[in-house]
Design a protein around this motif. Structure first.
Motif, PDB file in Angstrom:
ATOM      1  N   ILE A 167       3.173   0.034   5.933  1.00 50.20           N
ATOM      2  CA  ILE A 167       2.111   0.398   5.171  1.00 50.20           C
ATOM      3  C   ILE A 167       2.218   1.453   5.040  1.00 50.20           C
ATOM      4  O   ILE A 167       1.715   2.005   5.699  1.00 50.20           O
ATOM      5  CB  ILE A 167       1.114  -0.949   5.348  1.00 50.20           C
ATOM      6  N   SER A 168       1.422   1.507   3.014  1.00 51.37           N
ATOM      7  CA  SER A 168       1.372   3.083   3.604  1.00 51.37           C
ATOM      8  C   SER A 168       0.239   2.980   1.710  1.00 51.37           C
ATOM      9  O   SER A 168       0.385   1.008   1.742  1.00 51.37           O
ATOM     10  CB  SER A 168       2.249   3.872   2.566  1.00 51.37           C
ATOM     11  N   ARG A 169       0.020   3.660   1.327  1.00 57.11           N
ATOM     12  CA  ARG A 169      -1.422   3.429  -0.003  1.00 57.11           C
ATOM     13  C   ARG A 169      -0.972   4.889  -0.283  1.00 57.11           C
ATOM     14  O   ARG A 169      -1.060   5.563   0.443  1.00 57.11           O
ATOM     15  CB  ARG A 169      -2.990   3.030   1.126  1.00 57.11           C
ATOM     16  N   ASP A 170      -1.320   4.362  -1.992  1.00 57.64           N
ATOM     17  CA  ASP A 170      -2.092   5.608  -2.665  1.00 57.64           C
ATOM     18  C   ASP A 170      -3.497   5.287  -3.321  1.00 57.64           C
ATOM     19  O   ASP A 170      -4.051   4.450  -3.843  1.00 57.64           O
ATOM     20  CB  ASP A 170      -0.794   5.564  -3.662  1.00 57.64           C
ATOM     21  N   ASN A 171      -4.356   6.028  -2.748  1.00 59.91           N
ATOM     22  CA  ASN A 171      -5.959   5.802  -2.937  1.00 59.91           C
ATOM     23  C   ASN A 171      -5.925   6.082  -4.445  1.00 59.91           C
ATOM     24  O   ASN A 171      -6.913   4.927  -4.556  1.00 59.91           O
ATOM     25  CB  ASN A 171      -6.795   6.416  -2.589  1.00 59.91           C
ATOM     26  N   ALA A 172      -5.724   7.015  -5.073  1.00 65.14           N
ATOM     27  CA  ALA A 172      -6.029   6.847  -6.325  1.00 65.14           C
ATOM     28  C   ALA A 172      -5.515   5.840  -7.344  1.00 65.14           C
ATOM     29  O   ALA A 172      -6.180   6.392  -8.253  1.00 65.14           O
ATOM     30  CB  ALA A 172      -5.166   8.517  -6.937  1.00 65.14           C
ATOM     31  N   LYS A 173      -4.374   5.191  -6.499  1.00 63.98           N
ATOM     32  CA  LYS A 173      -3.567   4.508  -7.874  1.00 63.98           C
ATOM     33  C   LYS A 173      -3.949   3.310  -6.959  1.00 63.98           C
ATOM     34  O   LYS A 173      -4.002   1.982  -8.029  1.00 63.98           O
ATOM     35  CB  LYS A 173      -2.648   4.460  -7.732  1.00 63.98           C
ATOM     36  N   ASN A 174      -5.112   2.954  -6.211  1.00 62.61           N
ATOM     37  CA  ASN A 174      -5.498   1.827  -5.648  1.00 62.61           C
ATOM     38  C   ASN A 174      -4.506   0.424  -5.703  1.00 62.61           C
ATOM     39  O   ASN A 174      -4.463  -1.042  -5.891  1.00 62.61           O
ATOM     40  CB  ASN A 174      -6.602   0.974  -6.711  1.00 62.61           C
ATOM     41  N   THR A 175      -3.100   1.026  -4.417  1.00 60.27           N
ATOM     42  CA  THR A 175      -2.552   0.285  -4.911  1.00 60.27           C
ATOM     43  C   THR A 175      -1.642   0.479  -2.911  1.00 60.27           C
ATOM     44  O   THR A 175      -1.632   1.671  -2.360  1.00 60.27           O
ATOM     45  CB  THR A 175      -1.199   1.188  -5.364  1.00 60.27           C
ATOM     46  N   VAL A 176      -1.303  -0.394  -2.552  1.00 61.57           N
ATOM     47  CA  VAL A 176      -0.920  -0.724  -0.947  1.00 61.57           C
ATOM     48  C   VAL A 176       0.827  -1.367  -1.622  1.00 61.57           C
ATOM     49  O   VAL A 176       0.893  -2.141  -2.239  1.00 61.57           O
ATOM     50  CB  VAL A 176      -1.589  -1.627  -0.013  1.00 61.57           C
ATOM     51  N   TYR A 177       1.675  -0.530  -0.575  1.00 55.26           N
ATOM     52  CA  TYR A 177       3.037  -0.821  -0.410  1.00 55.26           C
ATOM     53  C   TYR A 177       3.051  -1.491   0.886  1.00 55.26           C
ATOM     54  O   TYR A 177       2.596  -1.126   2.272  1.00 55.26           O
ATOM     55  CB  TYR A 177       3.724   0.869  -0.203  1.00 55.26           C
ATOM     56  N   LEU A 178       4.335  -2.700   1.341  1.00 52.56           N
ATOM     57  CA  LEU A 178       4.830  -2.738   2.299  1.00 52.56           C
ATOM     58  C   LEU A 178       6.221  -2.787   2.622  1.00 52.56           C
ATOM     59  O   LEU A 178       6.942  -3.593   2.053  1.00 52.56           O
ATOM     60  CB  LEU A 178       5.064  -4.450   2.378  1.00 52.56           C
ATOM     61  N   GLN A 179       6.693  -1.693   3.404  1.00 57.95           N
ATOM     62  CA  GLN A 179       7.724  -1.989   3.502  1.00 57.95           C
ATOM     63  C   GLN A 179       8.931  -2.558   4.440  1.00 57.95           C
ATOM     64  O   GLN A 179       7.912  -2.331   5.526  1.00 57.95           O
ATOM     65  CB  GLN A 179       8.525  -0.210   3.304  1.00 57.95           C
ATOM     66  N   MET A 180       9.789  -2.929   4.469  1.00 59.71           N
ATOM     67  CA  MET A 180      10.230  -4.081   5.248  1.00 59.71           C
ATOM     68  C   MET A 180      11.267  -4.181   5.687  1.00 59.71           C
ATOM     69  O   MET A 180      12.111  -4.215   5.110  1.00 59.71           O
ATOM     70  CB  MET A 180       9.968  -5.825   4.626  1.00 59.71           C
ATOM     71  N   THR A 181      11.967  -3.696   6.842  1.00 62.88           N
ATOM     72  CA  THR A 181      13.389  -3.358   6.697  1.00 62.88           C
ATOM     73  C   THR A 181      13.502  -4.477   8.151  1.00 62.88           C
ATOM     74  O   THR A 181      12.300  -4.965   8.833  1.00 62.88           O
ATOM     75  CB  THR A 181      13.793  -2.141   7.856  1.00 62.88           C
ATOM     76  N   SER A 182      15.603  -4.458   9.178  1.00 63.83           N
ATOM     77  CA  SER A 182      15.204  -5.178   9.208  1.00 63.83           C
ATOM     78  C   SER A 182      14.997  -7.054   9.584  1.00 63.83           C
ATOM     79  O   SER A 182      14.501  -7.273  11.021  1.00 63.83           O
ATOM     80  CB  SER A 182      15.131  -4.472  11.126  1.00 63.83           C
ATOM     81  N   LEU A 183      15.023  -6.888   7.728  1.00 61.50           N
ATOM     82  CA  LEU A 183      14.709  -8.526   8.098  1.00 61.50           C
ATOM     83  C   LEU A 183      15.028  -9.322   8.997  1.00 61.50           C
ATOM     84  O   LEU A 183      15.921  -9.816   9.404  1.00 61.50           O
ATOM     85  CB  LEU A 183      13.969  -8.436   6.625  1.00 61.50           C
ATOM     86  N   LYS A 184      13.618 -10.675   8.989  1.00 57.77           N
ATOM     87  CA  LYS A 184      14.208 -12.043  10.174  1.00 57.77           C
ATOM     88  C   LYS A 184      14.625 -13.346   9.317  1.00 57.77           C
ATOM     89  O   LYS A 184      13.428 -13.186   8.691  1.00 57.77           O
ATOM     90  CB  LYS A 184      13.924 -11.630  11.583  1.00 57.77           C
ATOM     91  N   PRO A 185      15.353 -14.103   9.341  1.00 57.72           N
ATOM     92  CA  PRO A 185      14.446 -15.216   8.549  1.00 57.72           C
ATOM     93  C   PRO A 185      13.521 -15.991   9.284  1.00 57.72           C
ATOM     94  O   PRO A 185      12.520 -16.286   8.395  1.00 57.72           O
ATOM     95  CB  PRO A 185      15.373 -16.441   9.329  1.00 57.72           C
ATOM     96  N   GLU A 186      12.837 -15.368  10.239  1.00 56.78           N
ATOM     97  CA  GLU A 186      11.262 -15.844  10.672  1.00 56.78           C
ATOM     98  C   GLU A 186       9.682 -14.930   9.646  1.00 56.78           C
ATOM     99  O   GLU A 186       8.828 -14.991   9.640  1.00 56.78           O
ATOM    100  CB  GLU A 186      11.314 -15.987  12.084  1.00 56.78           C
TER     101      GLU A 186
END
Length: 121
Positions: A69-88
């Motif tokens: 998870i990361s965030r750009d405070n200037a843009k009031n935006t949050v990001y979620l990078q998901m890797t090695s995704l699983k069916p669950e």
């Protein structure tokens, strides 16, 4: 009008990666924490990850080492990078923000509309 608008999501195969983003808008002065919850079919909503305005992060044990998870405070935006995704990991992902102060009001908690992530095996 204060709102959180998420984007990203979709259908991927197990082992692949996917990114989500969520932008808050509406005369915002400050936001404490931003993050993501998710809700799988037939299950309760659960915390995925959170990041504070100072950059402190917290992850569910089930996603540690795979999600960032990361965030750009200037843009009031949050990001979620998901890797090695699983069916669950299949669920509707909801972004949220806590202690949002706008020019006219303080909002303790604000939620986005949710975006579906489907991971096929």
């Amino acid at each position: 009008q204060l709102q959180l608008v998420g984007s990203g999501g979709g259908l991927v195969q197990a082992g692949e990666s996917l990114g989500l983003s969520c932008a808050a808008s509406g005369s915002i002065s400050s936001i404490n924490a931003m993050g993501w919850h998710r809700q799988a079919p037939g299950k309760q909503r659960e915390l995925v990850a959170t990041v504070t305005s100072g950059g402190r992060t917290n992850y569910a044990d089930s996603v540690k080492g795979r999600f960032t998870i990361s965030r750009d405070n200037a843009k009031n935006t949050v990001y979620l990078q998901m890797t090695s995704l699983k069916p669950e990991d299949t669920a509707v992902y909801y972004c949220y923000a806590t202690d949002v102060i706008t020019t006219i009001h303080r909002h303790l908690e604000v939620w986005g509309q949710g975006t579906l992530v489907t991971v096929s095996s």
